[in-house]
Design an enzyme around this catalytic site. Structure first.
Site, PDB file in Angstrom:
ATOM      1  N   THR A  46       0.996  -1.085   0.106  1.00  0.00           N
ATOM      2  CA  THR A  46       0.086  -0.188   0.112  1.00  0.00           C
ATOM      3  C   THR A  46       0.423   1.522  -0.019  1.00  0.00           C
ATOM      4  OG1 THR A  46      -0.297  -0.160   2.717  1.00  0.00           O
ATOM      5  CG2 THR A  46      -2.044  -0.557   0.936  1.00  0.00           C
ATOM      6  N   ILE A 206       8.149  -5.666   8.334  1.00  0.00           N
ATOM      7  CA  ILE A 206       7.744  -4.935   6.811  1.00  0.00           C
ATOM      8  C   ILE A 206       7.281  -2.791   7.280  1.00  0.00           C
ATOM      9  CG2 ILE A 206       6.311  -4.571   5.226  1.00  0.00           C
ATOM     10  CD1 ILE A 206       5.944  -7.395   5.346  1.00  0.00           C
TER      11      ILE A 206
END
Length: 292
Positions: A46, A206
Site C-alpha cells: 500500500t 515490514i
C-alpha cells in the site's frame, strides 16, 4: 521462511514532477536498501500508492525492482484487495516465480465478519502457489483481523506463513506470538512498536521508516532479535521522532519528503494524497541532516 526474518521495507513508487513513474529513482532506492542492510523488499504494497497505479505502471514497477535487485534480496509482492475473486484470479494468472511470498491485505471498506475474513484468505491460500503473508491494518481496512482468525488460518493452511500485524496493539501482537503455530512469523507493520514486538518474540518488521534510514533501522531490528536491548533501544529513540513525523500528514507523503532530502527522488504523490507542508518538510530535512 528464514528470508522473512529481520527488516523488510514497503517500497514507495517514486514519481517525476509530471507524476509519471520515475524508473531511475526507483533503481536508486532499491540500491539504497541493499547497501543499507535491509533483509528483503516488498513491492506494490500500500505504501507504493498501489491504488493509483494502472496495470502497465504496476508491471513497470515490478520489472524495475527485480532488475535493480538482481536477485540480491528476497522480494515479496503485494497482492490483495476487497474483491476476493479478482485477487484469486491474479494469483492464478500471474507469474510469481521471482517472489518468495505474497503480502495480502485484509479486505478493506467491505467490513467483513471474522468468518468473512477467514473465507477470503482461505480462497487466497488455496489459489496462491507461493507462501502468503496476511496483513492486518485496521486503521485502513475498518476491520480488525482478530488473533483467533489468524491462528485458525495459520493452522489450516501450510502456505499461510506469517502476518504483518499493524493494529498498533502490543497486547494483540503478544497474543499472536503466544498462540501461533511453530514456524509462523509475527511481523510488525507498525514502526513505532517494532522493537517491543521483536523483543516479545516477533520476527521483525515490514517498515516504512526503514527505507528512509535502512542502516539504522535494520541494525535496531537485528539487535532486538539478538536481545541486545539497551543497544537496540538507543537506535529506537534516535529514530522515534522521525517515525511520528513521516506519518503526521499521511503515508507515503512523509517518507517521500525524506527521500527528497536524501536526494533519491522527488516528493511527488498522486491525488488524493498531497505532499507534506513546508513546516513538516523542514523538520524532516533537519532530521535527515542530524542522522546523516
Amino acid at each position: 521462511m528464514q528470508s522473512l526474518i529481520g527488516t523488510g521495507v514497503a517500497l514507495i513508487t517514486p514519481f517525476k514532477k509530471d507524476l509519471s513513474v520515475d524508473v531511475e529513482a526507483l533503481e536508486r532506492i532499491v540500491n539504497y536498501q541493499i547497501d543499507g542492510g535491509i533483509n528483503y523488499l516488498v513491492v506494490l504494497g500500500t505504501t507504493a500508492e498501489n491504488a493509483t497505479l494502472n496495470k502497465d505502471e504496476k508491471e513497470l514497477v515490478i520489472k524495475t525492482v527485480l532488475k535493480a535487485n538482481a536477485g540480491k534480496l528476497p522480494v515479496v509482492l503485494g497482492v490483495g484487495g476487497n474483491n476476493t475473486l479478482e485477487v484469486v484470479e491474479e494469483l492464478k494468472t500471474r507469474d510469481l516465480s521471482a517472489f518468495v511470498a505474497i503480502l495480502s491485505v485484509s479486505p478493506y471498506y467491505n467490513k467483513p465478519t471474522q468468518e468473512g475474513i477467514y473465507q477470503h484468505f482461505k480462497a487466497v491460500a488455496e489459489a496462491s502457489p507461493i507462501p502468503v503473508i496476511l496483513y492486518n491494518v485496521p486503521g485502513r481496512t475498518a476491520s480488525n483481523m482478530l488473533p483467533a482468525t489468524v491462528i485458525r488460518l495459520a493452522n489450516d493452511f501450510k502456505n499461510v506463513v506469517a502476518i504483518k500485524e499493524a493494529a498498533g496493539d502490543i497486547v494483540q501482537a503478544m497474543k499472536l506470538i503466544q498462540n501461533k503455530p511453530e514456524g509462523f512469523l509475527v511481523i510488525s507493520g507498525d514502526d513505532m512498536v517494532t522493537l517491543p514486538m521483536v523483543l516479545a518474540g516477533g520476527a521483525g518488521v515490514i517498515s516504512v521508516i526503514g527505507e528512509g534510514f535502512p542502516k539504522e533501522f535494520s541494525t535496531m531490528v537485528r539487535l532486538g532479535l539478538e536481545k541486545k536491548v539497551d543497544e537496540a533501544y538507543k537506535l529506537h529513540y534516535l529514530l522515534a521522532d522521525s517515525i511520528d513525523m513521516i506519518f503526521e500528514q499521511g503515508n507515503p507523503a512523509g517518507i517521500k519528503s525524506v527521500f527528497k532530502h536524501l536526494g533519491l527522488c522527488e516528493d511527488a504523490v498522486r491525488l488524493p494524497l498531497v505532499t507534506v507542508n513546508e513546516d513538516l518538510a523542514g523538520r524532516l530535512g533537519d532530521f535527515v541532516k542530524k542522522i546523516r
